[in-house]
Design an enzyme around this catalytic site. Structure first.
Site, PDB file in Angstrom:
ATOM      1  N   ILE A 125       5.752  10.677   3.284  1.00 54.44           N
ATOM      2  CA  ILE A 125       4.307  10.490   3.467  1.00 54.44           C
ATOM      3  C   ILE A 125       4.056   9.978   4.879  1.00 54.44           C
ATOM      4  CG2 ILE A 125       2.235   9.299   2.673  1.00 54.44           C
ATOM      5  CD1 ILE A 125       3.257  11.060   0.516  1.00 54.44           C
ATOM      6  N   MET A 127       1.528   8.479   6.927  1.00 55.73           N
ATOM      7  CA  MET A 127       0.241   7.787   7.067  1.00 55.73           C
ATOM      8  C   MET A 127       0.263   6.758   8.193  1.00 55.73           C
ATOM      9  SD  MET A 127      -0.948   7.157   3.112  1.00 55.73           S
ATOM     10  CE  MET A 127      -1.071   8.494   1.938  1.00 55.73           C
ATOM     11  N   SER A 134      -1.641  -1.260   8.377  1.00 53.97           N
ATOM     12  CA  SER A 134      -2.283  -1.066   7.072  1.00 53.97           C
ATOM     13  C   SER A 134      -3.674  -0.438   7.165  1.00 53.97           C
ATOM     14  CB  SER A 134      -2.393  -2.416   6.349  1.00 53.97           C
ATOM     15  OG  SER A 134      -1.119  -2.955   6.070  1.00 53.97           O
ATOM     16  N   ILE A 159       8.324   5.761   8.594  1.00 53.95           N
ATOM     17  CA  ILE A 159       8.206   6.792   7.561  1.00 53.95           C
ATOM     18  C   ILE A 159       9.507   6.881   6.754  1.00 53.95           C
ATOM     19  CG2 ILE A 159       7.679   9.185   7.061  1.00 53.95           C
ATOM     20  CD1 ILE A 159       5.386   7.464   8.346  1.00 53.95           C
ATOM     21  N   ALA A 180     -13.802   7.289   8.585  1.00 53.87           N
ATOM     22  CA  ALA A 180     -12.862   7.443   7.467  1.00 53.87           C
ATOM     23  C   ALA A 180     -13.153   8.693   6.647  1.00 53.87           C
ATOM     24  CB  ALA A 180     -12.912   6.211   6.571  1.00 53.87           C
ATOM     25  N   PRO A 242      -3.117   3.021  -5.698  1.00 51.32           N
ATOM     26  CA  PRO A 242      -2.746   2.148  -6.813  1.00 51.32           C
ATOM     27  C   PRO A 242      -1.402   2.514  -7.443  1.00 51.32           C
ATOM     28  CG  PRO A 242      -5.084   2.610  -6.927  1.00 51.32           C
ATOM     29  CD  PRO A 242      -4.527   3.470  -5.822  1.00 51.32           C
ATOM     30  N   GLU A 244       1.157   3.914  -5.877  1.00 48.56           N
ATOM     31  CA  GLU A 244       2.185   3.452  -4.947  1.00 48.56           C
ATOM     32  C   GLU A 244       2.400   1.952  -5.090  1.00 48.56           C
ATOM     33  OE1 GLU A 244       3.139   3.203  -0.134  1.00 48.56           O
ATOM     34  OE2 GLU A 244       1.379   4.297  -0.843  1.00 48.56           O
ATOM     35  N   ARG A 270      31.203 -20.582 -10.204  1.00 47.99           N
ATOM     36  CA  ARG A 270      31.497 -21.257  -8.938  1.00 47.99           C
ATOM     37  C   ARG A 270      31.545 -22.765  -9.150  1.00 47.99           C
ATOM     38  NH1 ARG A 270      33.815 -20.635  -3.961  1.00 47.99           N
ATOM     39  NH2 ARG A 270      32.773 -21.932  -2.407  1.00 47.99           N
ATOM     40  N   GLY A 341      25.371 -20.484  -1.564  1.00 44.01           N
ATOM     41  CA  GLY A 341      25.951 -21.237  -0.454  1.00 44.01           C
ATOM     42  C   GLY A 341      26.257 -20.311   0.713  1.00 44.01           C
TER      43      GLY A 341
END
Length: 381
Positions: A125, A127, A134, A159, A180, A242, A244, A270, A341
């Site tokens: 994808i 984008m 974002s 990507i 947009a 949603p 994704e 341990r 540890g």
């Protein structure tokens, strides 16, 4: 705790998914880390066992399953292995598939989906861009109509599957004056003149998953490769984000829960100061807190899975699941490193690799800050 989200059929499918992970991924883990990607033979094995086209109609070579819970089962088993493997396959199965199945033309489905299901066509994808992060509405990649074709120019970054992808679903601005509302999706195929893969990016974690930068230097894309409607790409992306995000949440909590289980086994064995590390009160209380946090988070994710399978999951609830599971995952894995540890800082230990792998989950698919912004807006703030 019993998880009523799944039925016996899902449990049977889990066996298939788990066997695939053990046979093809776990047995080759070191090779995957060295190669920095999932070998194509593994993709073909996944396809041969009907794991890639779960929700693709049977007429195009898929399993034709109309139940998101099967994807969730696969995501859990991949997440238990590594976050990188879950990411590579998740992009293909959960993110790319809806665009091709729901928005693709009959001709596109016939051309792409059989290979998608068999593993012969790996998808990505396109984008995210270098300057946008974002903010998908701010993308700068453009596509200009030229007769029956479009001329694509721009670049994408971060990507997943970018190095290997045979088909990349690319978002580009086709009507700049519309903001947009002027974005369109294109199917860019390997071998198209001007489509160039940049570096396989040198990441902190998820070394078994290839991530690339992609460049489009006046790529001539035929109109037959437009996915969905022209100028409706942003809406298409928002409608599918949603899935994704819930898929990411499924991976996140499965990964955290598995590493926590392995850590509990480690601290039982341990020894320090003559007793098991896990028996010290601080560690015992810490582990009790971590187990509770994981199980409570799992309960919310299971509810989201149920809602999404029924077509009722809201974008806001998906955002809640995404950011919260990423936060819990990182908290749990950081504590698991501490409980190991010095060994927890060694790459030969799964806990160290998982800790590095997980950091990006608070950033990708919309940063956690963006998720909180969406939730806040929904509250009228």
């Amino acid at each position: 705790m019993h998880r009523p989200v799944y039925t016996a059929d899902h449990d049977d499918f889990r066996t298939v998914a788990r066997n695939f992970v053990d046979r093809s991924l776990r047995a080759n883990e070191e090779n995957l880390l060295r190669a920095g990607m999932i070998d194509r033979a593994i993709w073909l094995d996944a396809g041969a066992h009907d794991l890639l086209g779960l929700h693709v109609p049977e007429e195009y070579g898929g399993a034709g399953v109309d139940d998101y819970r099967y994807s969730a089962v696969l995501g859990e088993e991949l997440g238990k292995f590594t976050a990188g493997a879950a990411s590579s396959f998740g992009i293909h199965v959960d993110c790319a598939a809806p665009y091709l199945v729901e928005l693709g033309t009959d001709e596109q489905r016939r051309r792409w989906l059989p290979g998608f299901c068999s593993g012969e066509i790996i998808t990505a994808i396109g984008m995210t861009e270098p300057s946008g992060g974002s903010d998908l509405a701010a993308l700068k990649t453009t596509a200009i109509a030229d007769g029956d074709d479009w001329i694509l120019k721009g670049s994408k970054i971060f990507i997943t599957n970018g190095i290997q992808a045979d088909l990349v679903i690319v978002a580009a601005r086709t009507s700049p004056e519309k903001g947009a509302k002027g974005i369109t999706l294109f199917g860019v195929e390997a071998g198209m003149a001007g489509f160039v893969r940049g570096r396989k990016l040198d990441k902190v974690g998820q070394l078994d998953s290839d991530t690339a930068e992609l460049f489009f230097d006046d790529v001539r894309v035929p109109a037959t490769n437009v996915i969905g409607e022209v100028d409706r790409g942003f809406v298409a992306m928002m409608e599918r984000l949603p899935q994704e995000r819930i898929s990411g949440a499924v991976n996140n909590i499965a990964n955290a829960g598995q590493i926590l289980t392995e850590t509990i086994g480690y601290v039982r064995e341990r020894k320090a100061f003559g007793q098991a590390v896990g028996s010290f009160q601080h560690n015992k209380f810490l582990i009790a807190e971590l187990v509770t946090k994981v199980e409570i988070t799992q309960a919310f994710v299971d509810r989201c899975i149920t809602e999404h399978a029924a077509g009722q999951l809201s974008a806001v609830d998906a955002a809640k699941a995404k950011w919260w599971t990423a936060e819990v995952q990182n908290q749990v894995l950081d504590a698991c490193v501490q409980l190991h540890g010095g060994y927890g800082f060694m790459n030969e230990y799964r806990v160290a690799r998982a800790w590095k792998d997980a950091r990006v989950t608070k950033i990708w698919a919309g940063s956690n800050e963006i998720m909180k912004e969406l939730i806040g807006r929904d509250l009228g703030l």
